[in-house]
Design a protein around this motif. Structure first.
Motif, PDB file in Angstrom:
ATOM      1  N   LEU A 144      -4.209   9.340   7.474  1.00 37.03           N
ATOM      2  CA  LEU A 144      -3.572   8.527   6.449  1.00 37.03           C
ATOM      3  C   LEU A 144      -4.588   8.254   5.347  1.00 37.03           C
ATOM      4  CD1 LEU A 144      -1.824   6.045   8.864  1.00 37.03           C
ATOM      5  CD2 LEU A 144      -0.617   7.460   7.206  1.00 37.03           C
ATOM      6  N   THR A 153      -2.882  -7.206   9.668  1.00 38.91           N
ATOM      7  CA  THR A 153      -1.930  -6.263  10.247  1.00 38.91           C
ATOM      8  C   THR A 153      -1.113  -5.636   9.138  1.00 38.91           C
ATOM      9  OG1 THR A 153      -1.751  -7.536  12.284  1.00 38.91           O
ATOM     10  CG2 THR A 153       0.017  -5.977  11.816  1.00 38.91           C
ATOM     11  N   LEU A 154      -0.962  -4.327   9.178  1.00 40.12           N
ATOM     12  CA  LEU A 154      -0.099  -3.621   8.242  1.00 40.12           C
ATOM     13  C   LEU A 154       1.227  -3.315   8.906  1.00 40.12           C
ATOM     14  CD1 LEU A 154      -2.297  -0.977   6.395  1.00 40.12           C
ATOM     15  CD2 LEU A 154      -1.727  -3.311   5.724  1.00 40.12           C
ATOM     16  N   TYR A 214       0.837  -1.200   0.000  1.00 42.12           N
ATOM     17  CA  TYR A 214       0.000   0.000   0.000  1.00 42.12           C
ATOM     18  C   TYR A 214       0.871   1.249   0.000  1.00 42.12           C
ATOM     19  CZ  TYR A 214      -3.052  -3.590   2.016  1.00 42.12           C
ATOM     20  OH  TYR A 214      -3.748  -4.756   2.258  1.00 42.12           O
ATOM     21  N   PHE A 232       3.880   7.015   3.269  1.00 39.39           N
ATOM     22  CA  PHE A 232       4.182   5.750   3.925  1.00 39.39           C
ATOM     23  C   PHE A 232       3.814   4.589   3.012  1.00 39.39           C
ATOM     24  CE2 PHE A 232       5.541   6.693   8.150  1.00 39.39           C
ATOM     25  CZ  PHE A 232       4.954   7.911   8.471  1.00 39.39           C
ATOM     26  N   PHE A 264       4.404  -0.840   8.416  1.00 45.51           N
ATOM     27  CA  PHE A 264       4.742   0.393   7.722  1.00 45.51           C
ATOM     28  C   PHE A 264       6.249   0.586   7.617  1.00 45.51           C
ATOM     29  CE2 PHE A 264       0.821   2.789   7.162  1.00 45.51           C
ATOM     30  CZ  PHE A 264      -0.064   2.102   7.971  1.00 45.51           C
ATOM     31  N   GLY A 265       6.647   1.226   6.520  1.00 46.64           N
ATOM     32  CA  GLY A 265       8.003   1.694   6.406  1.00 46.64           C
ATOM     33  C   GLY A 265       8.190   2.973   7.208  1.00 46.64           C
ATOM     34  N   ALA A 266       9.405   3.504   7.174  1.00 43.59           N
ATOM     35  CA  ALA A 266       9.746   4.673   7.996  1.00 43.59           C
ATOM     36  C   ALA A 266       9.212   5.981   7.425  1.00 43.59           C
ATOM     37  CB  ALA A 266      11.253   4.771   8.160  1.00 43.59           C
ATOM     38  N   TYR A 268       0.267   5.212   1.320  1.00 41.01           N
ATOM     39  CA  TYR A 268      -0.563   6.195   1.985  1.00 41.01           C
ATOM     40  C   TYR A 268       0.195   7.515   2.040  1.00 41.01           C
ATOM     41  CZ  TYR A 268      -3.575   2.500   3.978  1.00 41.01           C
ATOM     42  OH  TYR A 268      -4.450   1.449   4.168  1.00 41.01           O
TER      43      TYR A 268
END
Lengths: 113, 112
Positions: free
Chosen positions: B43, B100-101, B33, B90, B103-105, B35
């Protein structure tokens, strides 16, 4: 369409007091998944807790929430706030059959000594 | 722990320029994804993908393209960047069965 509403943009409170963040949702599906994500300053969002069971309390790291399908709500609560709870909190919805989470606008919690 | 890596972490672009944001995940998740995060909007979903070769429009796809050349990589492309696309982006990966997602930084993009 599907949506999530978080009414408080900012919640400020003193350490030790209870916290309650409101979350309501809209969806045509009867079995949605609801989530709370937390994002601390300069970090990325991470899952705090989730539920898909009606009227069952789910807990994690001192926080708890109960999905109430009758009122389309999934409020987040904690009995005693800590300084480390200062963060941005997102409520999110995964409609049954959908694959992408829909997030609310977020609530910033600021806890002071 | 799931690993999602975004690059670059910060980017300054000029109006009308092309910008590519990259995302790599080592979790072997099917779903990825993009966002964007803006104060007051939370988001918002731009594009997502069910697997290599697939891309789907999210809630705010206008002005963005996405590419999923492999299971691990998912890119967001701004062909003609505009100042309104200044934001934090993101990338996330996840499996529908786990709900559950990860996320990257994040990538902070400024379009001047």
């Amino acid at each position: 369409g599907d949506s999530v509403t978080q009414t408080e943009g900012l919640v400020t409170l003193t350490e030790g007091l209870p916290v309650m963040l409101n979350c309501t949702y809209q969806t045509i599906y009867s079995n949605p998944f609801l989530f709370w994500y937390v994002q601390h300053l300069n970090e990325s969002p991470r899952l705090l807790l989730k539920s898909f069971t009606d009227n069952k309390r789910t807990e994690h790291q001192g926080f708890h929430a109960t999905l109430h399908k009758s009122s389309s709500s999934f409020h987040l609560q904690k009995s005693s706030a800590q300084l480390s709870d200062s963060a941005l909190y997102y409520c999110a919805l995964r409609p049954q059959g959908g694959r992408a989470l829909i997030f609310g606008t977020g609530t910033t919690v600021s806890v002071s000594p | 722990e799931a690993a999602v890596t975004q690059s670059p972490r910060n980017k300054v672009a000029v109006t009308g320029g092309k910008v590519t944001l990259s995302c790599n995940q080592t979790n072997n998740h099917n779903n990825m994804y993009w966002y964007r995060q803006d104060t007051g909007h939370g988001l918002r979903l731009i594009h997502y993908s069910y697997g290599a070769g697939s891309t789907e429009k999210g809630d705010i796809p206008d002005g963005y393209k996405a590419s999923r050349p492999s299971q691990e990589n998912f890119s967001l492309i701004l062909e003609l960047a505009t100042p309104s696309q200044t934001s934090v982006y993101f990338c996330a990966s996840g499996e529908a069965s786990q709900n559950t997602l990860y996320f990257g930084a994040g990538t902070r993009l400024s379009v001047l």
